[in-house]
Design a protein around this motif. Structure first.
Motif, short mmCIF file in Angstrom:
data_model
loop_
_atom_site.label_atom_id
_atom_site.label_comp_id
_atom_site.label_asym_id
_atom_site.label_seq_id
_atom_site.Cartn_x
_atom_site.Cartn_y
_atom_site.Cartn_z
N ARG A 23 0.83 -1.20 0.00
CA ARG A 23 0.00 0.00 0.00
C ARG A 23 0.87 1.25 0.00
O ARG A 23 0.66 2.18 -0.79
CB ARG A 23 -0.93 0.00 1.22
N ALA A 24 1.89 1.28 0.86
CA ALA A 24 2.80 2.43 0.94
C ALA A 24 3.54 2.60 -0.38
O ALA A 24 3.72 3.73 -0.87
CB ALA A 24 3.78 2.25 2.09
N ARG A 25 3.94 1.49 -0.98
CA ARG A 25 4.65 1.54 -2.27
C ARG A 25 3.73 2.10 -3.36
O ARG A 25 4.15 2.92 -4.17
CB ARG A 25 5.12 0.13 -2.63
N GLY A 26 2.49 1.68 -3.38
CA GLY A 26 1.52 2.18 -4.36
C GLY A 26 1.28 3.68 -4.19
O GLY A 26 1.24 4.42 -5.18
N GLU A 27 1.14 4.12 -2.93
CA GLU A 27 0.95 5.56 -2.68
C GLU A 27 2.17 6.36 -3.13
O GLU A 27 2.03 7.44 -3.70
CB GLU A 27 0.69 5.80 -1.18
N LEU A 28 3.35 5.81 -2.88
CA LEU A 28 4.58 6.48 -3.28
C LEU A 28 4.65 6.59 -4.81
O LEU A 28 5.01 7.64 -5.35
CB LEU A 28 5.80 5.72 -2.75
N LEU A 29 4.30 5.52 -5.51
CA LEU A 29 4.33 5.55 -6.98
C LEU A 29 3.33 6.56 -7.54
O LEU A 29 3.64 7.30 -8.48
CB LEU A 29 4.06 4.15 -7.55
N VAL A 30 2.14 6.62 -6.97
CA VAL A 30 1.14 7.61 -7.41
C VAL A 30 1.65 9.02 -7.15
O VAL A 30 1.53 9.91 -8.00
CB VAL A 30 -0.22 7.36 -6.71
N SER A 31 2.23 9.23 -5.98
CA SER A 31 2.77 10.54 -5.63
C SER A 31 3.89 10.94 -6.60
O SER A 31 3.94 12.09 -7.07
CB SER A 31 3.30 10.51 -4.20
N ARG A 32 4.78 10.01 -6.90
CA ARG A 32 5.87 10.31 -7.84
C ARG A 32 5.34 10.58 -9.24
O ARG A 32 5.84 11.47 -9.94
CB ARG A 32 6.87 9.15 -7.88
#
Length: 158
Positions: free
Chosen positions: A118-127
């Motif tokens: 979940r944290a990785r997905g949020e980070l990818l969306v943010s990037r």
């Protein structure tokens, strides 16, 4: 034979006498003031245009230098950001491995793994959002810079 040779030479001299006389007179020919002024004016205009062309080429060179310098700076920024992102990803990966290794049950490991995904997905969306905004800003600034540089270069000719 010498009489024939002299005769041929005399005939040639007589034939080319008008041309010879014209060339002699050409040396003493005076150029009218109007013609001299025309040549001076034309030369002055050509000199001004050459100066304008040189100034325009200097402006184009400066515009290219500005664009290239800006591009190099932006490329360096992008490279640093990519390096930073890779480093953060590596830190997050090893941190996740440590957390998974500390799980005491399968349920806890699944919960940790889910939290990491979940944290990785949020980070990818943010990037992705940040990259899109950054590229949009770069395109807008690049277009504005190009427009400004073209305006500087061609303002003299308008």
């Amino acid at each position: 034979m010498t009489t024939e040779t002299d005769s041929v030479l005399n005939t040639m001299k007589e034939a080319f006498a008008p041309v010879t006389d014209a060339l002699k007179n050409l040396q003493n020919l005076e150029v009218p003031e109007v013609a001299r002024e025309f040549v001076k004016k034309t030369a002055g205009t050509a000199k001004e245009r050459a100066a304008d062309l040189h100034a325009g080429s200097e402006k184009v060179t400066a515009a290219i230098e500005t664009a290239v310098a800006g591009s190099v700076t932006e490329a360096a920024k992008i490279s640093r950001n990519i390096q930073q992102a890779l480093y953060q990803d590596a830190e997050d990966f090893f941190s996740g491995i440590d957390r998974l290794a500390s799980a005491k049950s399968l349920n806890e490991a699944v919960a940790i793994q889910s939290e990491m995904l979940r944290a990785r997905g949020e980070l990818l969306v943010s990037r992705a959002k940040s990259s899109t905004e950054y590229l949009g800003k770069l395109v807008a600034e690049g277009a504005k810079t190009a427009q400004d540089n073209l305006a500087k270069v061609y303002s003299k000719t308008a």
